[in-house]
Motif scaffolding. Structure first.
Motif, PDB file in Angstrom:
ATOM      1  N   ILE A 207      46.393  39.388  43.370  1.00 47.36           N
ATOM      2  CA  ILE A 207      47.767  39.000  43.044  1.00 47.36           C
ATOM      3  C   ILE A 207      48.744  39.468  44.113  1.00 47.36           C
ATOM      4  N   HIS A 208      48.613  40.703  44.522  1.00 46.24           N
ATOM      5  CA  HIS A 208      49.515  41.233  45.549  1.00 46.24           C
ATOM      6  C   HIS A 208      49.288  40.567  46.896  1.00 46.24           C
TER       7      HIS A 208
ATOM      8  N   VAL B  74      49.524  48.397  39.310  1.00 48.03           N
ATOM      9  CA  VAL B  74      49.984  47.356  38.394  1.00 48.03           C
ATOM     10  C   VAL B  74      51.512  47.421  38.312  1.00 48.03           C
TER      11      VAL B  74
ATOM     12  N   VAL C  80      44.520  43.093  40.905  1.00 47.83           N
ATOM     13  CA  VAL C  80      45.790  43.498  41.508  1.00 47.83           C
ATOM     14  C   VAL C  80      45.806  43.147  42.996  1.00 47.83           C
TER      15      VAL C  80
ATOM     16  N   ALA D 120      51.612  41.742  39.219  1.00 44.57           N
ATOM     17  CA  ALA D 120      50.411  42.017  38.431  1.00 44.57           C
ATOM     18  C   ALA D 120      50.833  42.643  37.105  1.00 44.57           C
TER      19      ALA D 120
END
Length: 244
Positions: A111-112, A142, A108, A118
């Motif tokens: 991705i962030h 998430v 996460v 996510a």
């Protein structure tokens, strides 16, 4: 939102022509979907207006990964994000079927860090306690969970999907998938309160070179022994119209 499960660039083009807004991009759908190539992501983003959620999954079977498999997943995740993915679908479970908190948190964060989404995929459906799993994923930030309500097909899991939506829908997006099609999508969304569905819209295409004189490369049962699965543009169109 209609999300189409795609196994190739060609699938993505069919989904785009059929009116889909978002896809989950994979390879090897016969294994449940594995990581696509970065080249495929770039082609889809360069030639369609689709929102692309790329799968990060190194093998078939379950979701309890070795250190080497996890290392591969994080390397591929970064590559897919750099290639233009709008988000990643992934899933980490421990051997006792609980959310792997450490690896999920790390994914996460990655991705962030790219400002992307996510998505915890249907590994959720193998978790022992769906409520504990959902609360863990919310705590780890998430953005969305893909689930069939822990049943083989989403229509069978509609009761749990409704419970999850009522309890957690204001804190996390819930995406219903597995067995969703034009005939049942509208009813499923009405019964569960969900506004997002995920479908393969699967069709078949023949490849005459699948079977030789003494060898074959079949993976589907008859009558599709010499076929491979593709996204049907027509089925996508019907689904979009039905859900809309």
């Amino acid at each position: 939102m209609i999300e189409i499960c795609c196994g190739s660039y060609e699938d993505a083009l069919a989904a785009w022509r059929g009116g889909a807004g978002r896809i989950e991009l994979n390879s090897a759908l016969a294994l449940g979907g594995l990581t696509p190539s970065a080249a495929c992501v770039r082609l889809v983003k360069g030639n369609t207006g689709l929102k692309v959620i790329s799968m990060v999954r190194p093998r078939g079977a379950g979701f309890c990964y070795t250190e080497a498999e996890a290392e591969q997943m994080f390397a591929e995740a970064e590559e897919l994000l750099e290639a233009g993915s709008d988000g990643l679908a992934f899933g980490f479970l421990t051997g006792d079927r609980r959310i792997d908190r450490d690896r999920t948190a790390r994914m996460v964060e990655l991705i962030h860090g790219f400002g992307k989404e996510a998505v915890f995929h249907r590994a959720f459906d193998c978790a022992g306690d769906p409520y504990e799993a959902m609360e863990t994923l919310i705590g780890l930030r998430v953005d969305r969970v893909l689930t069939s309500g822990q049943e083989e097909k989403a229509v069978q899991g509609a009761y749990l999907l409704r419970k999850l939506q009522d309890k957690y829908g204001d804190r996390i997006q819930i995406l219903a998938g597995s067995g969703v099609n034009a005939a049942n999508a509208g009813d499923l969304m009405e019964r569960t309160g969900l506004t997002q569905v995920h479908s393969s819209c699967k069709g078949w295409r023949r490849d005459e070179t699948t079977t030789g004189e003494r060898v074959h490369y079949r993976f589907a049962p008859d009558p599709h022994g010499d076929d491979y699965d593709v996204v049907s543009e027509e089925l996508v169109r019907r689904l979009v119209e039905s859900a809309g």
